[in-house]
Design an enzyme around this catalytic site. Structure first.
Site, short mmCIF file in Angstrom:
data_model
loop_
_atom_site.label_atom_id
_atom_site.label_comp_id
_atom_site.label_asym_id
_atom_site.label_seq_id
_atom_site.Cartn_x
_atom_site.Cartn_y
_atom_site.Cartn_z
N ASP A 298 -10.05 -7.07 -2.46
CA ASP A 298 -9.82 -5.68 -2.07
C ASP A 298 -10.76 -4.78 -2.88
O ASP A 298 -11.43 -5.23 -3.82
CB ASP A 298 -8.36 -5.32 -2.35
CG ASP A 298 -7.87 -4.12 -1.54
OD1 ASP A 298 -8.69 -3.53 -0.80
OD2 ASP A 298 -6.67 -3.79 -1.64
N HIS B 184 -6.91 -6.38 1.46
CA HIS B 184 -5.87 -5.37 1.33
C HIS B 184 -4.55 -5.80 1.98
O HIS B 184 -3.48 -5.62 1.39
CB HIS B 184 -6.36 -4.05 1.97
CG HIS B 184 -5.50 -2.88 1.65
ND1 HIS B 184 -5.42 -2.34 0.37
CD2 HIS B 184 -4.67 -2.13 2.42
CE1 HIS B 184 -4.59 -1.31 0.37
NE2 HIS B 184 -4.12 -1.17 1.60
N SER C 66 0.83 -1.21 0.00
CA SER C 66 0.00 0.00 0.00
C SER C 66 0.87 1.26 0.00
O SER C 66 1.60 1.50 -0.95
CB SER C 66 -0.96 -0.05 1.19
OG SER C 66 -2.02 0.86 1.02
#
Length: 245
Positions: free
Chosen positions: A191, A221, A93
Site C-alpha cells: 500500500d 489497500h 480504511s
C-alpha cells in the site's frame, strides 16, 4: 444498465458479535469473506452499507462523515438489539477510522483496523472520488463520450464532505489516547507508505494494554480480498479469541 446497490449483511454464528465497517467508495461485499470466516468460527457479524456507497458519485457526495458515523452507531445498536452484549469492531480504511472513533466513544470489546489513514488531505480524497465515478459509469455500460461529459459535470458538485472526511480523520487521530480497548493494527506493505506511518501512529498512541501491529508483505489497500487474505483472517480470529469477552 442500472447497478443494484450493495446490501448490508448479517451472519449469525455465536454469542460474540463483530461489526464490520467497509472502506471509502467501497461496500459490504469487501467484508463478506471475512464475515463468513468469522461466522464459521462462532462469531456473529453485521456489515452495514455506509450512506451513499455503492451508488452513483452524485449520491455518495451528498453524504459525509456524520452520516457514516451514524451508520456505524446504528450497526452497533442493531447488534445490541439482537441481544449481543459483547461486540468488537473491525474496520477497513474509512471503516477503521470509524472503528477507532467508536473505541473513543462507545464500549467495545476490541478493535481491528486495516489500511487506516491518519493523514489524508481532501484533495487526495477527491482523486479517489474521480476514479470511483469513472469506474461506476463504466460498469453502468455508458459510452466513453457520455462518461467524459458526465465527468466534466462532477466539477460543479460540492465536495464539502471530503473536507469533513479530512477533519474526522484529524480529530480521531488527535484523540487516539482515549482508546483503551484492545487494538490490532494491520497494514499492507504494498500500500502507499503513508498507511504504514498511520499504523505506527495508531499503535503508539492508543492507551490499550493489549495491542499489536503487523504488516503483510503481499497486501495492497484492500486487505480483505488480497493475496494475504487467509493469513489476515486467521490473525483477526486469533486476536478476537484472545479478548476478554
Amino acid at each position: 444498465m442500472r447497478l443494484l446497490p450493495p446490501k448490508p449483511f448479517y451472519y449469525e454464528g455465536g454469542e460474540r458479535a463483530v461489526l464490520l465497517l467497509h472502506s471509502f467508495t467501497s461496500n459490504p461485499n469487501d467484508m463478506k469473506k471475512l464475515g463468513s470466516y468469522l461466522q464459521q468460527n462462532q462469531y456473529s457479524c453485521y456489515a452495514p452499507t455506509l450512506s451513499g456507497h455503492g451508488l452513483p458519485t452524485e449520491d455518495l457526495l451528498s453524504h459525509g462523515p456524520a452520516d457514516w458515523w451514524q451508520d456505524a452507531l446504528n450497526g452497533y445498536q442493531l447488534l445490541k438489539d439482537k441481544g449481543y452484549e459483547r461486540i468488537a469492531v473491525v474496520g477497513l480504511s474509512l471503516g477503521g477510522v470509524l472503528a477507532l472513533k467508536m473505541g473513543q466513544e462507545s464500549q467495545v470489546n476490541g478493535i481491528v483496523t486495516m489500511s487506516v489513514p491518519m493523514y489524508k488531505e481532501a484533495a487526495v480524497l477527491k482523486e479517489r472520488i474521480i476514479y470511483y465515478a469513472r469506474r461506476y459509469k463504466q460498469l453502468e455500460g455508458k459510452k466513453d463520450q457520455q462518461i467524459a461529459s458526465e465527468m466534466a459535470e462532477l466539477d460543479h458538485l460540492p465536495f464539502d464532505s471530503l473536507t469533513d472526511f479530512e477533519q474526522i480523520i484529524n480529530r480521531t487521530r488527535d484523540q487516539l489516547a482515549r482508546v483503551v480497548s484492545p487494538v490490532c493494527v494491520l497494514y499492507g506493505e504494498l500500500d502507499d507508505p503513508s498507511y504504514k506511518t498511520s499504523a505506527e501512529k495508531i499503535f503508539q498512541s492508543v492507551a490499550s494494554d493489549q495491542k499489536a501491529i503487523k504488516g503483510f508483505a503481499h497486501s495492497k489497500h484492500l486487505m480483505t480480498l488480497g493475496k494475504d487474505m487467509n493469513a489476515i483472517n486467521q490473525d483477526i480470529l486469533a486476536f478476537l479469541n484472545k479478548l476478554k469477552w
